[in-house]
Scaffold this motif. Structure first.
Motif, PDB file in Angstrom:
ATOM      1  N   PRO A   1      52.352  -8.018  81.382  1.00  0.00           N
ATOM      2  CA  PRO A   1      52.144  -7.851  79.444  1.00  0.00           C
ATOM      3  C   PRO A   1      51.287  -7.346  78.975  1.00  0.00           C
ATOM      4  CG  PRO A   1      52.477  -9.289  81.409  1.00  0.00           C
ATOM      5  CD  PRO A   1      52.269  -8.476  82.224  1.00  0.00           C
ATOM      6  N   LEU A   2      51.644  -6.673  77.822  1.00  0.00           N
ATOM      7  CA  LEU A   2      50.473  -6.550  76.826  1.00  0.00           C
ATOM      8  C   LEU A   2      49.832  -7.293  76.795  1.00  0.00           C
ATOM      9  CD1 LEU A   2      53.327  -4.352  75.009  1.00  0.00           C
ATOM     10  CD2 LEU A   2      51.827  -3.225  76.408  1.00  0.00           C
ATOM     11  N   LYS A   3      48.744  -6.912  75.970  1.00  0.00           N
ATOM     12  CA  LYS A   3      47.044  -8.272  75.297  1.00  0.00           C
ATOM     13  C   LYS A   3      46.996  -7.682  74.599  1.00  0.00           C
ATOM     14  CE  LYS A   3      44.622  -9.156  79.403  1.00  0.00           C
ATOM     15  NZ  LYS A   3      44.658  -8.431  80.980  1.00  0.00           N
ATOM     16  N   GLY A   4      47.620  -7.951  73.384  1.00  0.00           N
ATOM     17  CA  GLY A   4      47.264  -8.159  71.724  1.00  0.00           C
ATOM     18  C   GLY A   4      45.536  -8.984  71.388  1.00  0.00           C
ATOM     19  N   PRO A   5      45.269  -8.573  70.052  1.00  0.00           N
ATOM     20  CA  PRO A   5      45.771  -7.859  69.207  1.00  0.00           C
ATOM     21  C   PRO A   5      45.587  -6.486  69.143  1.00  0.00           C
ATOM     22  CG  PRO A   5      43.804  -8.959  68.388  1.00  0.00           C
ATOM     23  CD  PRO A   5      43.624  -8.858  70.044  1.00  0.00           C
ATOM     24  N   PHE A   6      46.110  -5.258  69.292  1.00  0.00           N
ATOM     25  CA  PHE A   6      46.910  -4.308  69.164  1.00  0.00           C
ATOM     26  C   PHE A   6      45.772  -3.264  68.250  1.00  0.00           C
ATOM     27  CE2 PHE A   6      49.963  -6.495  71.135  1.00  0.00           C
ATOM     28  CZ  PHE A   6      49.637  -6.303  71.718  1.00  0.00           C
ATOM     29  N   ASN A   7      45.548  -2.374  68.235  1.00  0.00           N
ATOM     30  CA  ASN A   7      45.036  -1.157  68.220  1.00  0.00           C
ATOM     31  C   ASN A   7      45.873  -0.490  67.983  1.00  0.00           C
ATOM     32  OD1 ASN A   7      42.501  -2.576  68.081  1.00  0.00           O
ATOM     33  ND2 ASN A   7      41.217  -1.087  69.193  1.00  0.00           N
ATOM     34  N   PHE A   8      45.729   1.188  66.678  1.00  0.00           N
ATOM     35  CA  PHE A   8      46.872   2.193  66.882  1.00  0.00           C
ATOM     36  C   PHE A   8      45.844   3.177  66.900  1.00  0.00           C
ATOM     37  CE2 PHE A   8      49.882  -1.640  66.672  1.00  0.00           C
ATOM     38  CZ  PHE A   8      50.536  -1.299  67.386  1.00  0.00           C
ATOM     39  N   ARG A   9      46.545   4.611  67.396  1.00  0.00           N
ATOM     40  CA  ARG A   9      45.768   5.502  66.900  1.00  0.00           C
ATOM     41  C   ARG A   9      47.267   6.432  66.633  1.00  0.00           C
ATOM     42  NH1 ARG A   9      41.897   8.733  71.272  1.00  0.00           N
ATOM     43  NH2 ARG A   9      44.116   9.224  72.454  1.00  0.00           N
ATOM     44  N   PHE A  10      46.636   7.318  65.360  1.00  0.00           N
ATOM     45  CA  PHE A  10      48.116   8.054  65.175  1.00  0.00           C
ATOM     46  C   PHE A  10      47.709   9.928  64.252  1.00  0.00           C
ATOM     47  CE2 PHE A  10      48.027   6.871  61.122  1.00  0.00           C
ATOM     48  CZ  PHE A  10      47.759   7.397  60.306  1.00  0.00           C
ATOM     49  N   VAL A  11      48.408  10.828  64.894  1.00  0.00           N
ATOM     50  CA  VAL A  11      47.848  11.975  64.172  1.00  0.00           C
ATOM     51  C   VAL A  11      49.453  12.186  63.551  1.00  0.00           C
ATOM     52  CG1 VAL A  11      48.320  14.368  64.625  1.00  0.00           C
ATOM     53  CG2 VAL A  11      47.372  13.146  66.009  1.00  0.00           C
ATOM     54  N   SER A  12      48.837  12.914  62.112  1.00  0.00           N
ATOM     55  CA  SER A  12      50.744  12.511  61.159  1.00  0.00           C
ATOM     56  C   SER A  12      50.726  14.481  61.576  1.00  0.00           C
ATOM     57  CB  SER A  12      50.232  12.049  60.030  1.00  0.00           C
ATOM     58  OG  SER A  12      49.973  13.749  59.402  1.00  0.00           O
ATOM     59  N   GLU A  13      51.985  14.747  61.337  1.00  0.00           N
ATOM     60  CA  GLU A  13      52.888  16.049  61.179  1.00  0.00           C
ATOM     61  C   GLU A  13      51.818  17.080  60.916  1.00  0.00           C
ATOM     62  OE1 GLU A  13      55.415  17.092  62.918  1.00  0.00           O
ATOM     63  OE2 GLU A  13      57.125  14.953  63.048  1.00  0.00           O
ATOM     64  N   LYS A  14      50.899  17.002  59.496  1.00  0.00           N
ATOM     65  CA  LYS A  14      49.894  17.511  58.831  1.00  0.00           C
ATOM     66  C   LYS A  14      48.767  18.046  59.501  1.00  0.00           C
ATOM     67  CE  LYS A  14      52.351  18.262  54.818  1.00  0.00           C
ATOM     68  NZ  LYS A  14      52.538  18.369  53.238  1.00  0.00           N
ATOM     69  N   GLY A  15      48.583  17.060  60.597  1.00  0.00           N
ATOM     70  CA  GLY A  15      47.481  16.646  61.079  1.00  0.00           C
ATOM     71  C   GLY A  15      46.302  15.801  60.600  1.00  0.00           C
TER      72      GLY A  15
ATOM     73  N   VAL B   1      48.492  -5.635  64.800  1.00  0.00           N
ATOM     74  CA  VAL B   1      49.590  -5.798  65.018  1.00  0.00           C
ATOM     75  C   VAL B   1      49.172  -7.841  65.657  1.00  0.00           C
ATOM     76  CG1 VAL B   1      51.563  -6.419  66.564  1.00  0.00           C
ATOM     77  CG2 VAL B   1      50.954  -4.281  65.018  1.00  0.00           C
ATOM     78  N   PRO B   2      48.380  -8.992  65.754  1.00  0.00           N
ATOM     79  CA  PRO B   2      48.379  -9.527  66.934  1.00  0.00           C
ATOM     80  C   PRO B   2      49.044  -9.684  67.751  1.00  0.00           C
ATOM     81  CG  PRO B   2      50.025 -10.882  64.782  1.00  0.00           C
ATOM     82  CD  PRO B   2      49.359  -9.226  65.008  1.00  0.00           C
TER      83      PRO B   2
ATOM     84  N   VAL C   1      58.688 -11.531  65.619  1.00  0.00           N
ATOM     85  CA  VAL C   1      59.937 -10.031  65.304  1.00  0.00           C
ATOM     86  C   VAL C   1      60.299 -10.336  63.489  1.00  0.00           C
ATOM     87  CG1 VAL C   1      62.525  -9.791  65.587  1.00  0.00           C
ATOM     88  CG2 VAL C   1      60.287 -10.140  67.741  1.00  0.00           C
ATOM     89  N   GLY C   2      60.228  -9.060  63.054  1.00  0.00           N
ATOM     90  CA  GLY C   2      60.477  -9.722  61.846  1.00  0.00           C
ATOM     91  C   GLY C   2      59.660  -9.311  60.845  1.00  0.00           C
ATOM     92  N   THR C   3      58.031  -9.289  61.269  1.00  0.00           N
ATOM     93  CA  THR C   3      56.879  -9.482  59.940  1.00  0.00           C
ATOM     94  C   THR C   3      56.778  -7.952  60.405  1.00  0.00           C
ATOM     95  OG1 THR C   3      56.428 -11.565  60.961  1.00  0.00           O
ATOM     96  CG2 THR C   3      55.061 -10.423  60.252  1.00  0.00           C
ATOM     97  N   THR C   4      55.842  -7.697  59.361  1.00  0.00           N
ATOM     98  CA  THR C   4      55.564  -6.491  58.719  1.00  0.00           C
ATOM     99  C   THR C   4      53.807  -6.387  58.121  1.00  0.00           C
ATOM    100  OG1 THR C   4      57.274  -5.227  57.259  1.00  0.00           O
ATOM    101  CG2 THR C   4      55.312  -4.429  57.195  1.00  0.00           C
ATOM    102  N   TYR C   5      52.768  -5.929  59.675  1.00  0.00           N
ATOM    103  CA  TYR C   5      51.792  -6.515  59.623  1.00  0.00           C
ATOM    104  C   TYR C   5      50.959  -5.255  58.302  1.00  0.00           C
ATOM    105  CZ  TYR C   5      52.956  -9.450  62.972  1.00  0.00           C
ATOM    106  OH  TYR C   5      53.334 -11.005  63.134  1.00  0.00           O
ATOM    107  N   LYS C   6      49.892  -4.877  57.957  1.00  0.00           N
ATOM    108  CA  LYS C   6      48.874  -4.044  57.853  1.00  0.00           C
ATOM    109  C   LYS C   6      47.934  -4.179  57.986  1.00  0.00           C
ATOM    110  CE  LYS C   6      51.508  -4.141  53.539  1.00  0.00           C
ATOM    111  NZ  LYS C   6      51.960  -4.272  52.101  1.00  0.00           N
ATOM    112  N   PRO C   7      47.310  -2.767  58.050  1.00  0.00           N
ATOM    113  CA  PRO C   7      45.816  -2.954  58.138  1.00  0.00           C
ATOM    114  C   PRO C   7      44.699  -3.495  57.411  1.00  0.00           C
ATOM    115  CG  PRO C   7      46.274  -0.902  59.103  1.00  0.00           C
ATOM    116  CD  PRO C   7      47.199  -1.457  58.034  1.00  0.00           C
ATOM    117  N   GLU C   8      44.157  -4.054  57.453  1.00  0.00           N
ATOM    118  CA  GLU C   8      42.810  -4.746  56.604  1.00  0.00           C
ATOM    119  C   GLU C   8      42.385  -3.604  55.549  1.00  0.00           C
ATOM    120  OE1 GLU C   8      42.509  -7.969  55.630  1.00  0.00           O
ATOM    121  OE2 GLU C   8      43.757  -8.441  56.684  1.00  0.00           O
TER     122      GLU C   8
END
Length: 97
Positions: A61-75, A84-85, A90-97
């Protein structure tokens, strides 16, 4: 507000997370997305499937809340904490504060 939204897709459960990630930057898109579980120091890569949904499948099982890290195509790089808590729906949209 951050230019990114995470929508939890079908197939997500305690061991799997499938996300549609909307990145509102003109002419740019997500190249890499990683997730960090609550209390962990390890970043785990998500894979983009044919439908453009980012997925992670785990043996345990994955333990939330989850942190995300990303790199875009432009760096562009960014980290979003506790987006994400643990009790995501399912079907809910979450936005960073």
């Amino acid at each position: 507000a951050a230019p990114v939204e995470f929508t939890v897709e079908k197939g997500s459960d305690e061991k799997n997370l499938a996300l549609s990630i909307k990145y509102n930057k003109e002419g740019d898109s997500m190249a890499e997305v990683e997730l960090k579980e609550h209390g962990s120091n390890e970043w785990l890569a998500l894979k983009k499937n044919g439908d453009g949904v980012w997925e992670i499948k785990s043996d345990k099982p994955l333990k939330g809340p989850f942190n995300f890290r990303f790199v875009s195509e432009k760096g562009m790089r960014n980290v979003f904490d506790d987006v994400v808590p643990a009790d995501f729906k399912v079907g809910t949209t979450y936005k960073p504060e």
